[in-house]
Motif scaffolding. Structure first.
Motif, PDB file in Angstrom:
ATOM      1  N   GLU A  24      26.039  15.848 -27.972  1.00  0.00           N
ATOM      2  CA  GLU A  24      26.522  14.491 -28.282  1.00  0.00           C
ATOM      3  C   GLU A  24      25.392  13.488 -28.164  1.00  0.00           C
ATOM      4  O   GLU A  24      24.516  13.631 -27.312  1.00  0.00           O
ATOM      5  N   SER A  25      25.466  12.476 -29.000  1.00  0.00           N
ATOM      6  CA  SER A  25      24.522  11.371 -28.875  1.00  0.00           C
ATOM      7  C   SER A  25      25.339  10.081 -28.801  1.00  0.00           C
ATOM      8  O   SER A  25      26.157   9.809 -29.679  1.00  0.00           O
ATOM      9  N   LYS A  26      25.152   9.347 -27.701  1.00  0.00           N
ATOM     10  CA  LYS A  26      25.949   8.119 -27.510  1.00  0.00           C
ATOM     11  C   LYS A  26      25.022   6.968 -27.201  1.00  0.00           C
ATOM     12  O   LYS A  26      24.152   7.088 -26.338  1.00  0.00           O
ATOM     13  N   ARG A  27      25.243   5.853 -27.857  1.00  0.00           N
ATOM     14  CA  ARG A  27      24.460   4.667 -27.513  1.00  0.00           C
ATOM     15  C   ARG A  27      25.072   3.990 -26.303  1.00  0.00           C
ATOM     16  O   ARG A  27      26.305   3.913 -26.183  1.00  0.00           O
ATOM     17  N   ASN A  28      24.205   3.516 -25.427  1.00  0.00           N
ATOM     18  CA  ASN A  28      24.704   2.824 -24.243  1.00  0.00           C
ATOM     19  C   ASN A  28      23.721   1.689 -23.956  1.00  0.00           C
ATOM     20  O   ASN A  28      22.697   1.895 -23.327  1.00  0.00           O
ATOM     21  N   GLY A  29      24.037   0.489 -24.497  1.00  0.00           N
ATOM     22  CA  GLY A  29      23.130  -0.651 -24.342  1.00  0.00           C
ATOM     23  C   GLY A  29      21.799  -0.375 -24.990  1.00  0.00           C
ATOM     24  O   GLY A  29      21.739  -0.015 -26.168  1.00  0.00           O
ATOM     25  N   ALA A  30      20.735  -0.503 -24.214  1.00  0.00           N
ATOM     26  CA  ALA A  30      19.388  -0.317 -24.762  1.00  0.00           C
ATOM     27  C   ALA A  30      18.977   1.156 -24.739  1.00  0.00           C
ATOM     28  O   ALA A  30      17.829   1.496 -24.970  1.00  0.00           O
ATOM     29  N   PHE A  31      19.939   2.037 -24.437  1.00  0.00           N
ATOM     30  CA  PHE A  31      19.621   3.466 -24.305  1.00  0.00           C
ATOM     31  C   PHE A  31      20.463   4.302 -25.253  1.00  0.00           C
ATOM     32  O   PHE A  31      21.519   3.878 -25.711  1.00  0.00           O
ATOM     33  N   VAL A  32      19.971   5.502 -25.494  1.00  0.00           N
ATOM     34  CA  VAL A  32      20.819   6.496 -26.132  1.00  0.00           C
ATOM     35  C   VAL A  32      20.912   7.657 -25.154  1.00  0.00           C
ATOM     36  O   VAL A  32      19.920   8.037 -24.519  1.00  0.00           O
ATOM     37  N   GLU A  33      22.131   8.162 -24.986  1.00  0.00           N
ATOM     38  CA  GLU A  33      22.333   9.299 -24.081  1.00  0.00           C
ATOM     39  C   GLU A  33      22.595  10.541 -24.908  1.00  0.00           C
ATOM     40  O   GLU A  33      23.447  10.534 -25.795  1.00  0.00           O
ATOM     41  N   VAL A  34      21.850  11.579 -24.603  1.00  0.00           N
ATOM     42  CA  VAL A  34      22.066  12.856 -25.292  1.00  0.00           C
ATOM     43  C   VAL A  34      22.687  13.811 -24.291  1.00  0.00           C
ATOM     44  O   VAL A  34      22.133  14.042 -23.211  1.00  0.00           O
TER      45      VAL A  34
ATOM     46  N   ALA B 258      19.341   6.782 -34.258  1.00  0.00           N
ATOM     47  CA  ALA B 258      18.972   6.264 -32.930  1.00  0.00           C
ATOM     48  C   ALA B 258      17.478   6.512 -32.781  1.00  0.00           C
ATOM     49  O   ALA B 258      17.056   7.621 -32.456  1.00  0.00           O
ATOM     50  N   PHE B 259      16.701   5.452 -33.055  1.00  0.00           N
ATOM     51  CA  PHE B 259      15.247   5.629 -33.007  1.00  0.00           C
ATOM     52  C   PHE B 259      14.733   5.532 -31.578  1.00  0.00           C
ATOM     53  O   PHE B 259      15.119   4.621 -30.836  1.00  0.00           O
ATOM     54  N   ILE B 260      13.914   6.492 -31.230  1.00  0.00           N
ATOM     55  CA  ILE B 260      13.325   6.497 -29.892  1.00  0.00           C
ATOM     56  C   ILE B 260      11.817   6.722 -30.017  1.00  0.00           C
ATOM     57  O   ILE B 260      11.325   7.125 -31.074  1.00  0.00           O
ATOM     58  N   GLU B 261      11.149   6.442 -28.904  1.00  0.00           N
ATOM     59  CA  GLU B 261       9.702   6.609 -28.900  1.00  0.00           C
ATOM     60  C   GLU B 261       9.359   7.766 -27.964  1.00  0.00           C
ATOM     61  O   GLU B 261       9.773   7.764 -26.806  1.00  0.00           O
ATOM     62  N   GLY B 262       8.647   8.758 -28.482  1.00  0.00           N
ATOM     63  CA  GLY B 262       8.301   9.894 -27.624  1.00  0.00           C
ATOM     64  C   GLY B 262       7.569  10.963 -28.410  1.00  0.00           C
ATOM     65  O   GLY B 262       7.262  10.796 -29.590  1.00  0.00           O
ATOM     66  N   ASP B 263       7.290  12.058 -27.705  1.00  0.00           N
ATOM     67  CA  ASP B 263       6.637  13.189 -28.347  1.00  0.00           C
ATOM     68  C   ASP B 263       7.740  14.084 -28.919  1.00  0.00           C
ATOM     69  O   ASP B 263       8.451  14.770 -28.175  1.00  0.00           O
ATOM     70  N   ARG B 264       7.898  14.057 -30.235  1.00  0.00           N
ATOM     71  CA  ARG B 264       9.042  14.727 -30.856  1.00  0.00           C
ATOM     72  C   ARG B 264       9.093  16.217 -30.514  1.00  0.00           C
ATOM     73  O   ARG B 264      10.156  16.753 -30.188  1.00  0.00           O
ATOM     74  N   GLU B 265       7.950  16.872 -30.566  1.00  0.00           N
ATOM     75  CA  GLU B 265       7.917  18.309 -30.295  1.00  0.00           C
ATOM     76  C   GLU B 265       8.379  18.611 -28.868  1.00  0.00           C
ATOM     77  O   GLU B 265       9.114  19.568 -28.618  1.00  0.00           O
ATOM     78  N   LYS B 266       7.913  17.791 -27.936  1.00  0.00           N
ATOM     79  CA  LYS B 266       8.255  18.041 -26.527  1.00  0.00           C
ATOM     80  C   LYS B 266       9.730  17.740 -26.256  1.00  0.00           C
ATOM     81  O   LYS B 266      10.384  18.462 -25.504  1.00  0.00           O
ATOM     82  N   ILE B 267      10.200  16.655 -26.852  1.00  0.00           N
ATOM     83  CA  ILE B 267      11.611  16.306 -26.652  1.00  0.00           C
ATOM     84  C   ILE B 267      12.490  17.389 -27.278  1.00  0.00           C
ATOM     85  O   ILE B 267      13.520  17.772 -26.727  1.00  0.00           O
ATOM     86  N   LYS B 268      12.018  17.909 -28.402  1.00  0.00           N
ATOM     87  CA  LYS B 268      12.744  19.007 -29.045  1.00  0.00           C
ATOM     88  C   LYS B 268      12.822  20.200 -28.094  1.00  0.00           C
ATOM     89  O   LYS B 268      13.860  20.840 -27.949  1.00  0.00           O
ATOM     90  N   GLN B 269      11.724  20.453 -27.417  1.00  0.00           N
ATOM     91  CA  GLN B 269      11.686  21.571 -26.473  1.00  0.00           C
ATOM     92  C   GLN B 269      12.696  21.368 -25.336  1.00  0.00           C
ATOM     93  O   GLN B 269      13.366  22.316 -24.917  1.00  0.00           O
ATOM     94  N   VAL B 270      12.806  20.122 -24.861  1.00  0.00           N
ATOM     95  CA  VAL B 270      13.783  19.828 -23.796  1.00  0.00           C
ATOM     96  C   VAL B 270      15.186  20.180 -24.283  1.00  0.00           C
ATOM     97  O   VAL B 270      15.932  20.916 -23.619  1.00  0.00           O
ATOM     98  N   PHE B 271      15.564  19.662 -25.460  1.00  0.00           N
ATOM     99  CA  PHE B 271      16.920  19.920 -25.966  1.00  0.00           C
ATOM    100  C   PHE B 271      17.127  21.408 -26.217  1.00  0.00           C
ATOM    101  O   PHE B 271      18.197  21.953 -25.945  1.00  0.00           O
ATOM    102  N   LEU B 272      16.097  22.067 -26.745  1.00  0.00           N
ATOM    103  CA  LEU B 272      16.199  23.514 -26.986  1.00  0.00           C
ATOM    104  C   LEU B 272      16.470  24.254 -25.684  1.00  0.00           C
ATOM    105  O   LEU B 272      17.319  25.147 -25.639  1.00  0.00           O
ATOM    106  N   ASN B 273      15.755  23.877 -24.630  1.00  0.00           N
ATOM    107  CA  ASN B 273      15.969  24.520 -23.323  1.00  0.00           C
ATOM    108  C   ASN B 273      17.404  24.315 -22.839  1.00  0.00           C
ATOM    109  O   ASN B 273      18.034  25.232 -22.321  1.00  0.00           O
ATOM    110  N   LEU B 274      17.909  23.080 -23.012  1.00  0.00           N
ATOM    111  CA  LEU B 274      19.268  22.786 -22.542  1.00  0.00           C
ATOM    112  C   LEU B 274      20.294  23.571 -23.357  1.00  0.00           C
ATOM    113  O   LEU B 274      21.256  24.118 -22.820  1.00  0.00           O
TER     114      LEU B 274
END
Ligand code: ADP
Ligand code: MG
Length: 363
Positions: free
Chosen positions: A281-291, A248-264
Motif C-alpha cells: 500500500e502507498s498512503k499519503r500522510n501530510g508531507a509524507f508517503v507511507e509504504v 508520489a514523488f520522493i527523493e532518494g536512491d531508487r535502486e536502494k529503495i527498491k532493494q528495501v521494498f524487495l526485501n520486505l
C-alpha cells in the motif's frame, strides 16, 4: 556552600574546600579507624549515598564484601610502616553503587598527616562515559577492519563461484539422465544462494554512496507488484496493490529503495509459506508517503522483535539474516526516512516505510 557573607574574605582553605566539593571527581576521606570524614557531591552521585548517611560510618558501607578486609589491611600495613606508600595507581576498577549497579572507575589516593594522625583520601573518577566512547571507537575500528576483510573474502570467493556456476551450466546441457540432472540443479541452486549471500555481505559492509534522484515511488511499487505477482502465483498467495494517489514523488536512491521494498516483500512471501494475503500500500500522510508491506502470516514473536534488524538474525533454514539490517541501513542513510513494524499473531506483520514527499510534489 555559601561563603559570600559581607566582610568575609575567603581564605585558601575555604577555596580549596569548595573546589573539592564541586569537582566531578568523587572525594572520600577516612581516618585511621576507617571512618568516613569527608564525602563530596560527586561521591554522593557516584555511590548513591547522601553525605549525612555516611559521615562517621565505617567505609565498609561503600565497599563490596570482597574488598572490605583487603582495604582495612592495606591501611593497617601503611600505619604500621610496613608499606611506605599507598598505591597511587590510576588503575581501572569496578565499584558497585547503592543500587547494585557496577560502575567503571579509576582511583588515586592521597594521604595527609595532621597532628600525628593520618587521613586517607580516595579520588575516584567515573569512567562510564569515557568507557562508552572508547568502546564505540573500538567498535567502529573493528567494523572498518571487518569491512576490509569481507571485501577480500567476497572477492576471493566470487571468482571461483562464477566459474563453478558457468561450468556447471555447461555440463547440465551434456547430461541426460534424471538423477545427475537433479544433482546439477542442486549445485546451481546452492551457487546462486552463495552469490546472493556475497552480494548481501558486500552491501552491508561496503555500502556505496547514494545515487539520489526524484522519482515516483508509486511507479516503483507497481513495478515490484508485477514482479511479486508472478512469484506469488505458484505459492497460493493473493497479492494486492493499493495507492491513494496516482503519483508520489520522493527523493532518494531508487535502486536502494527498491532493494528495501524487495526485501520486505520477500520476507512477507516467506512468512506465507502456507499461503495467505500480501498487501502493498502507498498512503499519503501530510508531507509524507507511507509504504506498507503487510502479510497475514504468523507474525514475529515478541522475543524476536529486538533482533530482526540485527545482521545475521534469521529464523529460516536458508536465511542470511541480512535483509532487514541492510534495509534499515539504507533507510537510515536517507534523510527523513524511517521504518517501523507492527506485528501480531492473528493479524500478521506490517512493515511501514515513511518517506518525505519531494518538495515539488508535496506543494
Ligand atoms: P532472513 O529473511 O534472511 O531471515 P531478514 O533480515 O530479512 O533475514 O529477516 C530476519 C528475520 O525477521 C526473519 O528470519 C524472520 O524471523 C523475521 N521476519 C522478517 N519479516 C517477517 C515477516 N513478514 N513475518 C514474520 N517474520 C519476519
Ligand atoms: Mg529476508
Amino acid at each position: 556552600m555559601e561563603t559570600n557573607h559581607p566582610g568575609y574574605k575567603a581564605n585558601e582553605l575555604d577555596i580549596l574546600r569548595l573546589a573539592v566539593e564541586n569537582t566531578t571527581e568523587a572525594f572520600v576521606t577516612i581516618d585511621e579507624t576507617h571512618r568516613i570524614l569527608f564525602f563530596n557531591k560527586a561521591a554522593e552521585d557516584l555511590f548513591g549515598f547522601k553525605k549525612k548517611e555516611v559521615i562517621g560510618r565505617d567505609l565498609d558501607i561503600l565497599l563490596g564484601k570482597t574488598c572490605r578486609e583487603g582495604h582495612r589491611q592495606a591501611i593497617e600495613r601503611y600505619l604500621n610502616g610496613e608499606k611506605k606508600q599507598l598505591p597511587h595507581h590510576e588503575k581501572e576498577f569496578m565499584i558497585t553503587n547503592r543500587g547494585g549497579e557496577a560502575i567503571p572507575v579509576t582511583f588515586s589516593f592521597s594521604v595527609a598527616k595532621f597532628n600525628g594522625r593520618h587521613y586517607f583520601t580516595a579520588i575516584i573518577r567515573d569512567m562510564s562515559d569515557i568507557k562508552i566512547c572508547h568502546d564505540r571507537l573500538l567498535k567502529s575500528e573493528r567494523l572498518a577492519a571487518l569491512g576490509q576483510l569481507v571485501a577480500e573474502i567476497v572477492h576471493e570467493i566470487r571468482n571461483p563461484l562464477v566459474l563453478i556456476g558457468g561450468f556447471t551450466r555447461q555440463l547440465k546441457r551434456t547430461i541426460s539422465d534424471d538423477k545427475s540432472s537433479k544433482k546439477i540443479d542442486i549445485i546451481l541452486k546452492e551457487v546462486q544462494r552463495l552469490e546472493n549471500l556475497l552480494a548481501e555481505l558486500k552491501e552491508l559492509y561496503l555500502p556505496k554512496d547514494l545515487n539520489i534522484s526524484v522519482f515516483d515511488v508509486n511507479e516503483l511499487l507497481r513495478e515490484l507488484y508485477v514482479l511479486a505477482k508472478a512469484d506469488c502465483k505458484n505459492r497460493n498467495i493473493k497479492i494486492q496493490f493499493e495507492s491513494d494517489s496516482d503519483e508520489a514523488f520522493i527523493e532518494g536512491d531508487r535502486e536502494k529503495i527498491k532493494q528495501v521494498f524487495l526485501n520486505l516483500i520477500k520476507n512477507a512471501v516467506e512468512a506465507l509459506e502456507n499461503g495467505g494475503m500480501l498487501r502493498i500500500e502507498s498512503k499519503r500522510n501530510g508531507a509524507f508517503v507511507e509504504v506498507l508491506v503487510s502479510d497475514d502470516g504468523p507474525g514475529i514473536p515478541e522475543e524476536h522483535l529486538g533482533k530482526v534488524f540485527s545482521p545475521f538474525f534469521t529464523t529460516k533454514k536458508y536465511g542470511t539474516g541480512l535483509g532487514l539490517s541492510i534495509s534499515k541501513r539504507i533507510i537510515d542513510q536517507h534523510k527523513g526516512y524511517s521504518i517501523s513494524l507492527d506485528t501480531n499473531k492473528r493479524r500478521g506483520t506490517t512493515f511501514k516505510v515513511t518517506i518525505p514527499l519531494a518538495k515539488k510534489a508535496s506543494a
